[in-house]
Design a protein around this motif. Structure first.
Motif, PDB file in Angstrom:
ATOM      1  N   VAL A  16      15.997 -31.112  76.447  1.00 21.52           N
ATOM      2  CA  VAL A  16      16.678 -31.234  75.168  1.00 21.52           C
ATOM      3  C   VAL A  16      15.940 -32.294  74.356  1.00 21.52           C
ATOM      4  CG1 VAL A  16      18.839 -31.719  73.995  1.00 21.52           C
ATOM      5  CG2 VAL A  16      18.875 -30.647  76.262  1.00 21.52           C
ATOM      6  N   THR A  17      15.539 -31.933  73.135  1.00 17.56           N
ATOM      7  CA  THR A  17      14.746 -32.834  72.301  1.00 17.56           C
ATOM      8  C   THR A  17      15.384 -32.971  70.929  1.00 17.56           C
ATOM      9  OG1 THR A  17      12.702 -32.142  73.405  1.00 17.56           O
ATOM     10  CG2 THR A  17      12.459 -33.260  71.294  1.00 17.56           C
ATOM     11  N   GLY A  18      15.404 -34.186  70.416  1.00 18.65           N
ATOM     12  CA  GLY A  18      15.841 -34.430  69.049  1.00 18.65           C
ATOM     13  C   GLY A  18      14.816 -35.272  68.319  1.00 18.65           C
ATOM     14  N   LEU A  51      18.763 -39.098  52.677  1.00 18.57           N
ATOM     15  CA  LEU A  51      18.929 -38.503  54.001  1.00 18.57           C
ATOM     16  C   LEU A  51      18.703 -36.993  53.983  1.00 18.57           C
ATOM     17  CD1 LEU A  51      22.049 -40.467  55.325  1.00 18.57           C
ATOM     18  CD2 LEU A  51      19.627 -40.885  55.799  1.00 18.57           C
ATOM     19  N   GLU A  52      18.934 -36.350  52.847  1.00 15.38           N
ATOM     20  CA  GLU A  52      18.745 -34.911  52.764  1.00 15.38           C
ATOM     21  C   GLU A  52      17.268 -34.521  52.720  1.00 15.38           C
ATOM     22  OE1 GLU A  52      20.919 -33.321  49.529  1.00 15.38           O
ATOM     23  OE2 GLU A  52      22.900 -33.818  50.360  1.00 15.38           O
ATOM     24  N   GLU A  53      16.394 -35.487  52.494  1.00 12.08           N
ATOM     25  CA  GLU A  53      14.970 -35.178  52.428  1.00 12.08           C
ATOM     26  C   GLU A  53      14.219 -35.599  53.685  1.00 12.08           C
ATOM     27  OE1 GLU A  53      13.173 -36.640  48.907  1.00 12.08           O
ATOM     28  OE2 GLU A  53      14.477 -35.488  47.568  1.00 12.08           O
ATOM     29  N   LEU A  54      14.958 -36.069  54.683  1.00 15.29           N
ATOM     30  CA  LEU A  54      14.339 -36.342  55.975  1.00 15.29           C
ATOM     31  C   LEU A  54      14.210 -35.046  56.772  1.00 15.29           C
ATOM     32  CD1 LEU A  54      16.197 -39.620  57.016  1.00 15.29           C
ATOM     33  CD2 LEU A  54      13.895 -39.401  56.069  1.00 15.29           C
ATOM     34  N   ASP A  55      13.348 -35.051  57.777  1.00 12.41           N
ATOM     35  CA  ASP A  55      13.168 -33.896  58.659  1.00 12.41           C
ATOM     36  C   ASP A  55      13.993 -34.104  59.922  1.00 12.41           C
ATOM     37  OD1 ASP A  55      11.349 -33.048  56.814  1.00 12.41           O
ATOM     38  OD2 ASP A  55       9.589 -33.668  57.954  1.00 12.41           O
ATOM     39  N   TYR A  56      14.662 -33.047  60.356  1.00 10.80           N
ATOM     40  CA  TYR A  56      15.461 -33.095  61.575  1.00 10.80           C
ATOM     41  C   TYR A  56      15.101 -31.900  62.453  1.00 10.80           C
ATOM     42  CZ  TYR A  56      18.349 -36.070  58.574  1.00 10.80           C
ATOM     43  OH  TYR A  56      18.795 -37.045  57.713  1.00 10.80           O
ATOM     44  N   LEU A  57      15.156 -32.121  63.753  1.00  7.48           N
ATOM     45  CA  LEU A  57      14.894 -31.028  64.691  1.00  7.48           C
ATOM     46  C   LEU A  57      15.727 -31.224  65.950  1.00  7.48           C
ATOM     47  CD1 LEU A  57      11.686 -29.232  65.715  1.00  7.48           C
ATOM     48  CD2 LEU A  57      12.908 -30.454  67.499  1.00  7.48           C
ATOM     49  N   PHE A  58      16.306 -30.127  66.412  1.00  6.01           N
ATOM     50  CA  PHE A  58      16.961 -30.075  67.717  1.00  6.01           C
ATOM     51  C   PHE A  58      16.349 -28.909  68.472  1.00  6.01           C
ATOM     52  CE2 PHE A  58      20.059 -28.095  70.520  1.00  6.01           C
ATOM     53  CZ  PHE A  58      20.396 -29.161  71.349  1.00  6.01           C
ATOM     54  N   ASP A  59      15.870 -29.186  69.680  1.00  2.37           N
ATOM     55  CA  ASP A  59      15.175 -28.161  70.447  1.00  2.37           C
ATOM     56  C   ASP A  59      15.728 -28.133  71.870  1.00  2.37           C
ATOM     57  OD1 ASP A  59      12.561 -26.341  70.553  1.00  2.37           O
ATOM     58  OD2 ASP A  59      12.653 -27.492  72.413  1.00  2.37           O
TER      59      ASP A  59
END
Length: 626
Positions: free
Chosen positions: A336-338, A349-357
């Motif tokens: 599990v990666t974040g 905050l809306e222009e940051l990059d987010y990822l959940f894998d």
């Protein structure tokens, strides 16, 4: 998400227990010191000065010195007279063995300690403080092999390894050549299926008048052998039957040591065991099968990792992952990666990059060399060229056909919203992904020779616009070392891709091609090189090409540098019409080599950058760029 260069640290915490140490670039910090018994204080420490005299040439002299403990330990004290006497007397045998290994059988060796021959030293001999030691070696004449007789030599041996030592009439009679020939004969018979081959008789005689060494070796190949049962010891949470099955060795199959080597590689790929060892039974069974015992030690089940990324172009990022390496007892791997990135480039905050894998791997399905891989990813990516909010999943099989060839195939889906110069689009894409990798590099972390080829083919169908297409991505890398010490290496990489089928405005942005960033064209922002529209916006293209050339050098074993040039171009057509030319970046980098790869710091300048590109870009990461 911005694909920033990995930063200069990765913290690895093993298991769910509190960490007792932190590992950083292969070094451990905050770990309780352990006493080094070899550095404990000596009683009556004694030092000495040493002169090494020999008439041998420089190559032989270096090997003689390398065999001498007096020479190798000349900067370290010994434990009084007794320690000095023991070290000096043992050097006769060591130096003599070194002479034999070079083919000199009539040499003279003298070791004088404060004017006394070391062989005459007695336990009560008093040696002055800091005595002078003189080692004199006269190699004597070089002996050569005379008649060489081998009984029961093996026939044609497939995949026979290259033997360094030559046991041939007329060649220098190196003692190591005899030992090497013994190993070669046994190895050859084992490759032919005779597990208990041995040298049943050996005669080595020297003729001092002719200065020739006669060798006679008799080989007893023993019976043709089959593999017996694989007994697995040391497992705690792993399924012992699965471990035995995953070796790929079947009881009753013909014995071949190559299969044991392959089995060891298969087990290593599981990344479940810290140690593993195959041990052949001392005796064959009555049916001439050979039982094998596999002893393993399991690693901790869980692993937690923290990381960071940094670039003056793309900002900073943070990453954390949790890994379970043996979920159900057959090396099933769940990770599990974040990630969050773009920090420092914006406060929104809306222009940051987010990822959940979330990824899952099940090794050894159908065959020990076939793995099941699956992945589910949710991400929000905010680039200068497009925005993406998507969910995607992929599942398929990976086949490690050989040490150099890997094939994989999977099914893939993506549901996403894309906002770019073409507007906002909600797209649903399904398709297949086929990958072939041919890797002939000598080292994946620090390659110095060989080449790498990778091909991705992705046929897909987009449901919103009802379009079918195929995406191709081909990459090649090659490496050439200029010196025997492997301190100067030239490395080159090229990558090209093409999208055939739908129009760009009806295609998901991440299926289009961009270039630029720390892993492609340094000096430019991540995915900022694309197709320039009339209004100045940059969009993705349907074909691209990029390349890099690096001249790498090592000043020491740990410090090095690199000079590089990168270039890339993107076209709106499927067949490489790069009328606007290529974007080029050049720069220099520093490298600090560790056990987990080179710590990298690069400074790049865009040669033909635009007004929005920085004059200088800095990148930091772990591992070479390619």
């Amino acid at each position: 998400m911005r694909k920033l260069a990995p930063l200069l640290f990765c913290l690895i915490l093993a298991g769910a227990l509190p960490a007792h140490a932190i590992e950083l670039f292969g070094f451990r910090f905050f770990e309780r010191d352990k006493q080094d018994e070899t550095s404990a204080g000596l009683i009556d420490p004694k030092t000495y000065t040493l002169t090494f005299q020999t008439s041998a040439d420089d190559v032989i002299a270096a090997r003689l010195k390398g065999a001498s403990q007096l020479w190798l330990g000349r900067e370290r004290p010994v434990a009084g007279n007794a320690g000095l006497t023991a070290r000096a007397k043992a050097d006769y045998r060591r130096i003599q063995a070194a002479l034999y290994n070079e083919g000199f059988y009539g040499g003279l060796i003298s070791i004088e300690v404060a004017g006394i021959e070391a062989s005459d030293l007695t336990p009560g001999t008093i040696v002055p403080d800091t005595p002078e030691i003189v080692i004199s070696v006269e190699p004597g004449p070089l002996y050569r092999f005379g008649e060489v007789r081998i009984e029961n030599p093996p026939g044609n041996v497939p995949d026979k390894p290259l033997m360094r030592e030559r046991l041939v009439t007329g060649e220098p009679a190196k003692a190591g050549a005899v030992r090497g020939k013994r190993r070669e004969l046994i190895s050859d018979w084992r490759l032919l299926g005779h597990a208990k081959a041995r040298i049943s008789n050996q005669r080595v005689t020297a003729n001092h008048q002719t200065r020739q060494i006669t060798v006679s070796l008799v080989v007893d190949p023993g019976p043709k052998t089959a593999f017996g049962v694989i007994a697995v010891e040391g497992v705690e949470r792993m399924d012992a039957d699965f471990v035995a099955r995953h070796t790929g060795i079947k009881a009753g199959g013909p014995f071949n040591p190559r299969q044991l080597e392959k089995a060891d590689q298969r087990l290593s790929r599981l990344e479940v065991f810290s140690t593993q060892k195959f041990e052949e039974a001392e005796h064959l069974e009555v049916d001439e099968t050979l039982p094998i015992t596999l002893t393993v030690k399991e690693r901790k089940l869980r692993r937690i990792g923290l990381g960071a990324t940094v670039s003056n172009v793309d900002g900073a990022g943070l990453e954390a992952f949790w890994l379970h390496r043996n979920l159900f007892g057959q090396a099933e791997r769940l990770r599990v990666t974040g990630e969050i990135s773009g920090l420092g480039q914006t406060v929104d905050l809306e222009e940051l990059d987010y990822l959940f894998d979330l990824s899952f791997k099940k090794p050894g399905v159908i065959h020990p060399d076939i793995d099941f891989d699956s992945r589910f990813t949710a991400k929000r990516e905010f680039n200068d060229t497009f925005e993406e909010t998507s969910l995607e999943g992929e599942a398929g099989l990976t086949y490690l056909k050989s040490d150099t060839l890997t094939l994989s195939g999977s099914g893939r889906f993506q549901v996403g919203e894309f906002d770019d110069a073409f507007g906002t689009r909600d797209l649903i894409t399904v398709g297949l992904v086929g990958t072939a990798i041919y890797d002939k590099r000598d080292d994946t972390l620090e390659p110095t020779k060989g080449f790498y080829l990778g091909l991705d083919i992705n046929p897909f169908y987009e449901l919103e616009f009802e379009n079918a297409g195929v995406r191709f991505d081909l990459e090649g890398r090659t490496y050439l070392t200029l010196d025997t010490a492997r301190r100067f290496t030239l490395a080159a990489r090229t990558r090209l891709g093409s999208l055939v089928g739908p129009e760009r405005e009806e295609t998901a942005s991440d299926l289009l091609f961009f270039t630029g960033g720390g892993g492609s064209v340094r000096g430019f922002g991540f995915k900022t090189i694309g197709v320039a529209e009339d209004d100045g916006d940059v969009t993705g293209g349907r074909s691209f090409i990029e390349g890099s050339f690096e001249a790498r050098f090592r000043a020491t074993d740990t410090i090095g540098g690199v000079a590089f040039v990168d270039a890339g171009a993107v076209s709106e057509d499927s067949f490489f019409d790069f009328e606007d030319g290529a974007s080029v970046g050049v720069g220099l980098g520093a490298r600090y080599y560790t056990s987990i790869g080179a710590i990298r710091a690069d400074v790049a300048v865009p040669i033909n950058g635009g007004p929005d590109d920085p004059p200088v870009a800095f990148y930091a990461g772990i591992g070479q760029t390619f």
